[in-house]
Design an enzyme around this catalytic site. Structure first.
Site, PDB file in Angstrom:
ATOM      1  N   ASP A 206     -45.868 -38.061  93.397  1.00  0.00           N
ATOM      2  CA  ASP A 206     -46.772 -38.564  94.431  1.00  0.00           C
ATOM      3  C   ASP A 206     -47.423 -39.901  94.076  1.00  0.00           C
ATOM      4  OD1 ASP A 206     -46.280 -36.299  95.892  1.00  0.00           O
ATOM      5  OD2 ASP A 206     -48.120 -35.258  95.272  1.00  0.00           O
TER       6      ASP A 206
ATOM      7  N   ASP B  88     -51.432 -42.030  95.480  1.00  0.00           N
ATOM      8  CA  ASP B  88     -51.762 -40.831  96.256  1.00  0.00           C
ATOM      9  C   ASP B  88     -53.177 -40.378  95.910  1.00  0.00           C
ATOM     10  OD1 ASP B  88     -51.086 -38.888  98.196  1.00  0.00           O
ATOM     11  OD2 ASP B  88     -50.694 -37.450  96.614  1.00  0.00           O
TER      12      ASP B  88
ATOM     13  N   ASP C 194     -55.419 -34.477  91.852  1.00  0.00           N
ATOM     14  CA  ASP C 194     -54.984 -33.433  92.772  1.00  0.00           C
ATOM     15  C   ASP C 194     -54.761 -32.140  91.998  1.00  0.00           C
ATOM     16  OD1 ASP C 194     -55.081 -35.290  94.789  1.00  0.00           O
ATOM     17  OD2 ASP C 194     -52.952 -35.202  95.295  1.00  0.00           O
TER      18      ASP C 194
ATOM     19  N   ARG D  40     -61.553 -36.993 101.434  1.00  0.00           N
ATOM     20  CA  ARG D  40     -61.105 -36.005 100.441  1.00  0.00           C
ATOM     21  C   ARG D  40     -61.904 -36.087  99.136  1.00  0.00           C
ATOM     22  NH1 ARG D  40     -54.487 -35.513 100.774  1.00  0.00           N
ATOM     23  NH2 ARG D  40     -54.419 -35.114 102.994  1.00  0.00           N
TER      24      ARG D  40
END
Ligand code: NAG
Ligand code: NAG
Ligand code: NAG
Ligand code: NAG
Length: 387
Positions: free
Chosen positions: A185, A209, A213, A265
Site C-alpha cells: 500500500d 497510503d 495501518d 482517519r
C-alpha cells in the site's frame, strides 16, 4: 493559502494552549523532567538513558493494550552502521534489514544519523526493538515498515516519511525464508495479523497510503507520543467491514500530537475496541475519528481544536451506514475538551459493557495536555543528559 492556514493554527495553538499560570510549559513535579506522561516519566529523567542496561528500561514503560510488547528486551544489542546497501533478498550485515529479520530477540540501535531509503518493504521478524534515541534516523523515500504475522515489536524514535508502495518482488522475512510480495500500500507502518506492538515517539508524514495501518486480525497495539502531520488517510484500523477477525482488535492511541495538514482517519475504525486517550488534535480537514461496522470507540481526555470551516467542526464520522444502524454503535466522549466549535456525536449505550474492552489506561485531564504531549514525535536525546 497553506501559509495562512499554518499561521492560523499556530496562533490558535499558542492562544488556546498556553498554560494559564506560566509562560512556558513547566512541569510541576519536583523533578524538572517529570511531565505527568507515564511513559516518558518512566525513562526520560535518566541522564544515563543511553547506556546498554538503561536503554532497555524503555521496554517496561508502555501503557495501554500494547503494554506487554517486549520487543528485543531479552536479546543482544545490534548496531546499524550501513544505511546504504539495502538488499531485500540477501540483507547485508550492518544494515537495518539484516537486523530486523533475525530469529532471536534484538535491541537495534544506530551508529549515527542516517537516512535509510529501502528498496522494498522492511519485513520484521518477532521480538525486535528499533531504538532511534541518540541519532536522527529517517526511513524515507522508498517502501517502509511492514509487520506481518509477528509479535512483540517496539518502534521508538524514528522519522518515517514519503513512504512508497513496494512489491512485485521477492523479500526476505527471516534467515531461512523469503517470498513474493504483491504491490504494497505504501504505508509508513503496516501492522498485519500481528500482536503486542508499541509505536512510540515517532514522527510520521507524507506517505502514499496510511501513516500507521492496523489490519487483518492484529491486536494488543499501543500508538503513543507520535507526531503526525501532512497526510490524508492517517490511520486505518480494520481491514474491511466483512473481515470479522478484526472484532477482537484492541488498540490504544495515546499522547499523540496530530498536527498540521491532516485530512481524515485519525483514526478510521472497523469492529474492535479503541481507546483514544489524551491526544492533541490541532485540526483536521474532513473528520478526526470515524468508522464503520460497529467499532467501540472510547474517546477520553483528548483536546480537539476544530478547523475553521463550519462544515467540518464534527470530530466524528460514520461511514457507509444509516442512522438507525449506527445509533446502536458505542461511541462515547468523556472529558474531551472541544475548542473552536468542535463537537463529538455520541451513540449507543454510554454504560455498555463493551467499554470495559475499550479501556486500557488511566486518562489524565485534557487540560494538562500541553505539558503531557508537547514533546510528541522524535526526541532529540543527548548522551549524558536527561532526554
Ligand atoms: C549504566 O547505568 C547503570 C545505572 O545507572 C550503572 O550502574 C552502570 O555503571 C552504567 N554502565 C555504563 C557502562 O556506563
Ligand atoms: C499483559 O500481560 C499480563 C500478565 O501476563 C496479562 O494479565 C494481561 O492480560 C496482558 N495484557 C495485554 C493487553 O496483553
Ligand atoms: C498476490 O496477487 C495475486 C494475483 O493477484 C493473488 O492471486 C495472490 O493471492 C496475492 N497474494 C497475496 C499474499 O496477497
Ligand atoms: C458516560 O459514562 C461515563 C463513565 O461512566 C461518565 O463519566 C459520563 O458522565 C457519562 N456520560 C453521559 C453523557 O452520560
Amino acid at each position: 493559502m497553506r501559509y495562512a492556514w499554518t499561521l492560523i493554527l499556530y496562533i490558535l495553538f499558542h492562544i488556546l494552549l498556553k498554560p494559564r499560570n506560566s509562560p512556558r510549559a513547566q512541569p510541576k513535579n519536583t523533578h524538572p523532567c517529570k511531565t505527568g506522561n507515564p511513559i516518558d516519566d518512566c525513562w526520560r529523567c535518566d541522564p544515563e538513558w543511553h547506556n546498554y542496561t538503561n536503554r532497555k528500561i524503555l521496554a517496561d514503560c508502555a501503557v495501554g493494550f500494547g503494554r506487554n510488547a517486549t520487543g528485543g528486551r531479552d536479546g543482544e544489542f545490534y548496531v546499524v552502521t550501513d544505511p546504504e546497501n539495502d538488499d531485500p533478498i540477501d540483507p547485508i550485515p550492518g544494515t537495518l534489514r539484516y537486523a530486523v529479520i533475525q530469529e532471536e530477540p534484538l535491541w537495534i540501535i544506530f551508529e549515527g544519523d542516517m537516512v535509510i531509503r529501502l528498496k522494498d518493504e522492511l519485513l520484521f521478524n518477532s521480538f525486535k526493538t528499533i531504538d532511534g534515541r541518540g541519532a536522527k534516523v529517517e526511513i524515507a523515500g522508498g517502501p517502509c515498515i511492514t509487520l506481518s504475522y509477528v509479535t512483540n515489536v517496539i518502534i521508538h524514535g524514528i522519522h518515517i516519511h514519503h513512504c512508497k508502495p513496494g512489491g512485485n518482488a521477492m523479500v526476505r522475512k527471516s534467515p531461512n525464508q523469503y517470498g513474493w510480495r504483491n504491490i504494497s500500500d505504501g504505508d509508513g507502518i503496516s501492522i498485519f495479523s500481528s500482536a503486542h506492538v508499541w509505536i512510540d515517539h515517532c514522527t510520521l508524514s507524507h506517505c502514499h497510503d496510511g501513516l500507521i495501518d492496523v489490519t487483518y486480525g492484529s491486536t494488543s497495539i499501543t500508538i503513543s507520543n507520535n507526531y503526525m502531520a501532512y497526510h490524508d488517510e492517517v490511520m486505518l484500523m480494520g481491514h474491511s467491514d466483512d473481515f470479522l477477525l478484526d472484532k477482537n482488535m484492541q488498540v490504544t492511541i495515546a499522547f499523540n500530537y496530530f498536527g498540521e495538514g491532516l485530512v481524515q482517519r485519525i483514526p478510521r475504525c472497523r469492529h474492535g475496541y479503541f481507546h483514544i486517550v489524551n491526544n492533541l488534535y490541532s485540526g483536521w480537514e474532513m473528520y478526526a475519528i470515524g468508522g464503520s461496522a460497529n467499532p467501540t470507540i472510547n474517546s477520553q481526555g483528548n483536546y480537539f481544536i476544530a478547523p475553521n470551516s463550519n462544515s467540518t467542526k464534527e470530530v466524528t464520522r460514520r461511514i457507509n451506514s444509516l442512522e438507525n444502524e449506527w445509533k446502536e454503535w458505542n461511541w462515547r466522549s468523556i472529558g474531551d475538551l472541544m475548542l473552536n466549535g468542535a463537537f463529538f456525536t455520541s451513540s449507543g449505550n454510554n454504560n455498555s459493557q463493551n467499554y470495559v474492552k475499550a479501556s486500557s489506561m488511566f486518562a489524565r485531564p485534557a487540560s494538562l495536555l500541553t505539558t503531557l504531549n508537547v514533546t510528541a514525535g522524535v526526541l532529540s536525546c543527548q548522551i549524558g543528559y536527561i532526554c
